[in-house]
Write a protein that holds these residues in place. Structure first.
Motif, PDB file in Angstrom:
ATOM      1  N   LEU A   1     -50.701 -48.938  44.680  1.00 50.09           N
ATOM      2  CA  LEU A   1     -51.132 -49.403  43.364  1.00 50.09           C
ATOM      3  C   LEU A   1     -50.783 -51.128  43.914  1.00 50.09           C
ATOM      4  N   THR A   2     -51.719 -52.019  43.630  1.00 49.72           N
ATOM      5  CA  THR A   2     -51.593 -53.610  43.609  1.00 49.72           C
ATOM      6  C   THR A   2     -51.272 -54.184  42.382  1.00 49.72           C
ATOM      7  N   ASP A   3     -51.954 -53.762  41.469  1.00 54.37           N
ATOM      8  CA  ASP A   3     -52.255 -54.253  40.112  1.00 54.37           C
ATOM      9  C   ASP A   3     -52.558 -53.449  38.881  1.00 54.37           C
ATOM     10  N   LEU A   4     -52.549 -54.076  37.730  1.00 53.31           N
ATOM     11  CA  LEU A   4     -52.681 -53.142  36.855  1.00 53.31           C
ATOM     12  C   LEU A   4     -54.299 -52.593  36.760  1.00 53.31           C
ATOM     13  N   ALA A   5     -55.025 -53.294  37.334  1.00 53.52           N
ATOM     14  CA  ALA A   5     -56.694 -52.742  37.409  1.00 53.52           C
ATOM     15  C   ALA A   5     -56.852 -51.594  38.067  1.00 53.52           C
TER      16      ALA A   5
ATOM     17  N   SER B   1     -46.228 -46.145  44.511  1.00 55.35           N
ATOM     18  CA  SER B   1     -45.857 -46.932  45.388  1.00 55.35           C
ATOM     19  C   SER B   1     -46.555 -48.400  45.203  1.00 55.35           C
ATOM     20  N   PHE B   2     -46.040 -49.413  45.464  1.00 56.53           N
ATOM     21  CA  PHE B   2     -46.428 -51.044  45.126  1.00 56.53           C
ATOM     22  C   PHE B   2     -46.383 -51.799  46.202  1.00 56.53           C
ATOM     23  N   HIS B   3     -47.596 -52.557  46.281  1.00 60.57           N
ATOM     24  CA  HIS B   3     -47.786 -53.759  47.181  1.00 60.57           C
ATOM     25  C   HIS B   3     -48.200 -54.749  46.260  1.00 60.57           C
ATOM     26  N   GLY B   4     -47.702 -55.757  46.111  1.00 56.05           N
ATOM     27  CA  GLY B   4     -48.211 -56.796  45.051  1.00 56.05           C
ATOM     28  C   GLY B   4     -47.118 -57.871  44.632  1.00 56.05           C
TER      29      GLY B   4
ATOM     30  N   ALA C   1     -47.321 -58.448  38.614  1.00 59.24           N
ATOM     31  CA  ALA C   1     -48.249 -57.331  38.610  1.00 59.24           C
ATOM     32  C   ALA C   1     -47.384 -55.895  38.671  1.00 59.24           C
ATOM     33  N   PHE C   2     -46.312 -55.974  39.204  1.00 55.96           N
ATOM     34  CA  PHE C   2     -45.098 -54.799  39.212  1.00 55.96           C
ATOM     35  C   PHE C   2     -44.756 -54.541  37.846  1.00 55.96           C
TER      36      PHE C   2
ATOM     37  N   ALA D   1     -42.251 -56.871  44.810  1.00 57.81           N
ATOM     38  CA  ALA D   1     -41.731 -56.505  43.339  1.00 57.81           C
ATOM     39  C   ALA D   1     -40.102 -57.167  43.228  1.00 57.81           C
ATOM     40  N   GLY D   2     -39.585 -57.401  44.621  1.00 55.53           N
ATOM     41  CA  GLY D   2     -38.327 -58.036  44.594  1.00 55.53           C
ATOM     42  C   GLY D   2     -37.138 -57.541  43.659  1.00 55.53           C
ATOM     43  N   ARG D   3     -35.944 -58.511  43.753  1.00 60.13           N
ATOM     44  CA  ARG D   3     -34.855 -57.907  42.952  1.00 60.13           C
ATOM     45  C   ARG D   3     -35.275 -57.928  41.446  1.00 60.13           C
ATOM     46  N   LYS D   4     -36.244 -58.738  40.970  1.00 56.62           N
ATOM     47  CA  LYS D   4     -36.449 -58.808  39.482  1.00 56.62           C
ATOM     48  C   LYS D   4     -37.061 -57.508  39.171  1.00 56.62           C
TER      49      LYS D   4
END
Length: 389
Positions: free
Chosen positions: A116-120, A149-152, A156-157, A182-185
């Motif tokens: 998933l890359t974004d909410l859309a 799983s996420f790439h973005g 968006a995460f 997504a990072g530490r945040k």
């Protein structure tokens, strides 16, 4: 082997087996070698195995190895729905049944919406009836837990985290990518919601090992821990991390990674060890094209450019070539609203906030020239025409 619990109390090994890079012989996955390595991993306490529909031959090889070893009931299988290929609820079902067949099982313990890359992208699936389909599969015992799983980018995460009652999620995260994607945040936001986080690319595809200078490699050799061990330990030190996936493809890698996982726990690193990893990070960053730290002060961009993400891919380009371009496409191009470098309108707002005083606008032009070739442009056009979101 150390274990951490998900929100149901299930104990998961902190070292997970990433099944994308199984060993091959003559261009095909070597099932005998896979069986030997998986058997050793299970013996050493690994109980989480991650594969995907599009990992050519991986599902079938994993299923066959578990059959030979007779240990399906001792492990948790994670697999992924290729949501970017799904056009209907019937398509979901066909794909899922094929996965069960390949794996030789009647249920998948951890099931993810892949990439998933974004909410859309999630909203598109909801329009196809994914929520109802998930409920049916869970009720029937065919799916244990649902995640993505996420790439973005981070924003968006965070949107996706709030879009559904997820059981877990999976992100790319390592000490070089601490503040990109997504990072530490994002990691800490998921942990605050009680959502277990699975880590992929913990060693940046090997970059945290092969990218070190000769001096740094000597320092690692004298430290009593491998470069891989340092990267893994940095992750396990963080309480928000549940499982770290390692794409192991040799007995040596399995044994080394498992040995590192025997003593790792939240807060296990000393101040001296953190300083050592910081030095390794600085060594790797010294060879980067752009001195971007991923702090995110330049965000949000009025034109929607994921500036830290663009520079992360641009920095990967010299060492990783095609893989860097693939990552760039995944993180900026395959989404409804692209976030690539070429979207920059030259307003300069980002440069006013950059602590590193980088000439961001000119660097984005350079990045776009090298990263956004014909394949990238064709993919962006396809996303718009086919409405892949």
């Amino acid at each position: 082997m150390q274990y951490r619990q998900d929100k149901t109390g299930t104990k998961l090994s902190i070292l997970g087996y990433g099944c994308l890079r199984f060993p091959k012989t003559g261009g095909r996955i070597d099932v005998n070698a896979v069986t030997e390595q998986i058997g050793e991993a299970v013996r050493l306490g690994v109980n989480y195995f991650d594969t995907a529909y599009v990992y050519g031959g991986s599902e079938a090889a994993l299923g066959e190895a578990l059959r030979r070893l007779g240990c399906r009931d001792k492990v948790y299988l994670a697999d992924k729905l290729p949501q970017y290929l799904i056009k209907s609820r019937a398509g979901m079902e066909r794909c899922f049944q094929e996965q069960l067949s390949r794996l030789g099982t009647d249920h998948i313990d951890f099931y993810l919406m892949h990439m998933l890359t974004d909410l859309a992208a999630w909203q598109k699936l909801c329009g196809l009836g994914i929520r109802e389909w998930i409920e049916e599969k869970k009720a029937a015992g065919a799916i244990g837990r649902i995640g993505f799983s996420f790439h973005g980018d981070t924003a968006a995460f965070l949107e996706l985290l709030n879009a559904y009652d997820w059981d877990f999620c999976q992100i790319q995260y390592n000490y070089l990518d601490e503040h990109t994607q997504a990072g530490r945040k994002g990691l800490e936001a998921a942990a605050a919601r009680g959502i277990p986080v699975i880590i992929m690319e913990p060693l940046r595809g090997g970059r945290l090992i092969t990218g070190l200078s000769d001096t740094a490699q000597k320092q690692v050799a004298a430290s009593g821990r491998t470069a891989a061990g340092w990267g893994l330990r940095w992750l396990w030190d963080q309480p928000g991390v549940t499982v770290v996936l390692s794409g192991m493809n040799s007995l040596e890698m399995v044994r080394d990674n498992a040995a590192q996982a025997d003593t790792a726990c939240p807060g296990c690193m000393t101040a001296e060890e953190h300083a050592f990893v910081a030095a390794l990070r600085a060594d790797l960053q010294a060879s980067l094209r752009v001195g971007c730290t991923g702090c995110g002060y330049c965000q949000p961009c009025p034109a929607g450019v994921d500036i830290p993400g663009v520079f992360a891919s641009y920095n990967r380009l010299a060492g990783e070539g095609k893989n860097a371009k693939t990552q760039y496409l995944l993180t900026t191009g395959l989404r409804r609203k692209g976030t690539g470098a070429s979207q920059c309108v030259g307003c300069g707002k980002c440069e006013q906030h950059c602590p590193q005083h980088l000439p961001i606008r000119s660097l984005l032009k350079e990045a776009a020239k090298e990263l956004e070739g014909p394949l990238y442009k064709a993919a962006r056009l396809g996303v718009k025409i086919l409405k892949l979101w």
